[in-house]
Design a protein around this motif. Structure first.
Motif, PDB file in Angstrom:
ATOM      1  N   ASP A 196       0.874  -1.168   0.000  1.00 20.52           N
ATOM      2  CA  ASP A 196       0.000   0.000   0.000  1.00 20.52           C
ATOM      3  C   ASP A 196       0.910   1.217   0.000  1.00 20.52           C
ATOM      4  N   ARG A 197       1.250   1.677  -1.165  1.00 10.87           N
ATOM      5  CA  ARG A 197       2.361   2.588  -1.469  1.00 10.87           C
ATOM      6  C   ARG A 197       3.672   1.808  -1.351  1.00 10.87           C
ATOM      7  N   SER A 198       4.685   2.306  -2.030  1.00 10.81           N
ATOM      8  CA  SER A 198       5.897   1.500  -2.174  1.00 10.81           C
ATOM      9  C   SER A 198       7.110   2.403  -2.311  1.00 10.81           C
ATOM     10  N   TRP A 199       8.161   1.848  -2.927  1.00 10.18           N
ATOM     11  CA  TRP A 199       9.360   2.641  -3.154  1.00 10.18           C
ATOM     12  C   TRP A 199       9.096   3.823  -4.082  1.00 10.18           C
ATOM     13  N   TYR A 200       7.927   3.832  -4.727  1.00  8.50           N
ATOM     14  CA  TYR A 200       7.596   4.972  -5.584  1.00  8.50           C
ATOM     15  C   TYR A 200       7.209   6.222  -4.798  1.00  8.50           C
ATOM     16  N   ASN A 201       7.233   6.144  -3.477  1.00 13.14           N
ATOM     17  CA  ASN A 201       7.085   7.356  -2.670  1.00 13.14           C
ATOM     18  C   ASN A 201       8.115   8.417  -3.071  1.00 13.14           C
ATOM     19  N   ARG A 202       9.301   7.957  -3.466  1.00 15.67           N
ATOM     20  CA  ARG A 202      10.354   8.913  -3.838  1.00 15.67           C
ATOM     21  C   ARG A 202       9.962   9.730  -5.056  1.00 15.67           C
ATOM     22  N   ALA A 203       9.282   9.093  -6.004  1.00 13.30           N
ATOM     23  CA  ALA A 203       8.892   9.798  -7.228  1.00 13.30           C
ATOM     24  C   ALA A 203       7.616  10.606  -7.050  1.00 13.30           C
ATOM     25  N   GLY A 204       6.920  10.400  -5.914  1.00 12.38           N
ATOM     26  CA  GLY A 204       5.667  11.101  -5.680  1.00 12.38           C
ATOM     27  C   GLY A 204       5.781  12.104  -4.565  1.00 12.38           C
ATOM     28  N   VAL A 205       5.397  11.673  -3.363  1.00 10.24           N
ATOM     29  CA  VAL A 205       5.325  12.609  -2.236  1.00 10.24           C
ATOM     30  C   VAL A 205       6.685  13.220  -1.899  1.00 10.24           C
ATOM     31  N   GLU A 206       7.768  12.412  -1.966  1.00 10.07           N
ATOM     32  CA  GLU A 206       9.081  12.962  -1.611  1.00 10.07           C
ATOM     33  C   GLU A 206       9.512  14.031  -2.607  1.00 10.07           C
ATOM     34  N   LYS A 207       9.228  13.805  -3.875  1.00 11.52           N
ATOM     35  CA  LYS A 207       9.594  14.788  -4.896  1.00 11.52           C
ATOM     36  C   LYS A 207       8.762  16.052  -4.735  1.00 11.52           C
ATOM     37  N   VAL A 208       7.430  15.897  -4.603  1.00  9.22           N
ATOM     38  CA  VAL A 208       6.539  17.053  -4.561  1.00  9.22           C
ATOM     39  C   VAL A 208       6.749  17.875  -3.291  1.00  9.22           C
TER      40      VAL A 208
END
Length: 307
Positions: A145-157
């Motif tokens: 439920d969310r993954s390593w793609y947090n970096r490309a989403g919330v962390e980036k924004v």
């Protein structure tokens, strides 16, 4: 055959009790559906009547959940390793579909990984390190439920990573996922897509529903303000991480019920599963001993029967 604890004349009573137990289990699904309340124009909570008829939805869902049980048996029997990523904007419906997928499965086989924000120690680790520990062993399915793609989403924004860290992520993630696939992991990635208007409506639902207010965090509210920034981040993520070994699949999720059914149907289609034959189950006779006596429970220990 009825258990030896029942006489033949009690057989119909037993069957009714079994049927009632099954219905009670299905009621759990109805309880989940009560979460799907929406806010009307007057600010009051309503049930969503815009989607497919409830009966048709439940019939399709129960049938698909039966297939998920077969999938689970196949995964366990054949030693498969399955990873399913669920990504999307806040309130896109990721948690809802995960609930329906896992509701009737064995949590020892199908488990959910929903990692919190990294702590101070984890921030110094290799970025993928804390996710690796949640990967499946043989015979397991892990739903992120969310993954390593947090970096490309919330962390980036939200500015939680640098441009260099983001660029390194985009260089590394295709190789990381190819390595997972080469190791025998089946990796499936879903993006749940909703409109600006639909997210606005769902956030209002959380604000007005005391049972859902816990789902709203300051980060969620900030994500609402930065809708366009998230859109740009999503587009870059899909473009740079959609690889043949682990492609992205976009689920149209404005209609929650259809999104769940479509996602589960697609998931089942990604696996060459088959029904695993099981030997018939025979209920053993209960042993009885003349010296057995069931001790009464002290009244002070009994939970009051309020209902």
């Amino acid at each position: 055959m009825p258990s030896s604890d029942f006489t033949p004349t009690d057989h119909d009573v037993l069957m009714r009790r079994i049927a009632d137990e099954l219905i009670d289990g299905y009621d759990e699904e109805i309880e989940l559906e009560l979460e799907d309340r929406v806010v009307g124009a007057d600010g009051t909570l309503q049930h969503d009547e815009s989607g497919m008829p409830r009966r048709a939805y439940f019939e399709a869902l129960f049938r698909l959940q039966g297939e998920l049980v077969k999938l689970q048996d196949w995964v366990q029997h054949t030693g498969q390793k399955v990873v399913i990523l669920f990504e999307g904007r806040d309130a896109a419906g990721k948690g809802g579909v995960i609930k329906r997928i896992t509701q009737r499965l064995n949590p020892r086989v199908a488990r959910v990984a929903a990692l919190p924000a990294p702590n101070d120690r984890e921030r110094t680790q290799w970025y993928f390190q804390r996710y690796v520990s949640h990967l499946p062993a043989a015979g397991e399915m892990v739903l992120f439920d969310r993954s390593w793609y947090n970096r490309a989403g919330v962390e980036k924004v939200m500015g939680f990573c640098t441009d260099d860290e983001l660029e390194e992520f985009f260089r590394s993630v295709p190789e990381f996922e190819k390595m997972l696939v080469r190791s025998g992991i089946r990796l499936i990635k879903y993006w749940f897509s909703i409109t600006d208007e639909e997210q606005h409506l769902r956030f209002l639902g959380r604000i007005h529903d005391p049972l859902k207010q816990w789902k709203l965090s300051p980060m969620d509210l900030e994500s609402r303000r930065r809708w366009e920034d998230y859109t740009k981040a999503k587009e870059a993520m899909l473009e740079r991480t959609h690889i043949p070994e682990a492609p992205w699949w976009v689920v149209q999720a404005v209609d929650k019920k259809k999104a769940r059914l479509n996602c589960i149907t697609h998931l089942l289609g990604q696996m060459p599963y088959r029904e695993v034959a099981h030997p018939p189950i025979a209920l053993p006779e209960r042993e009885r001993h003349d010296d057995y006596f069931r001790q009464p429970v002290p009244a002070s220990m009994i939970v009051p029967e309020v209902y």
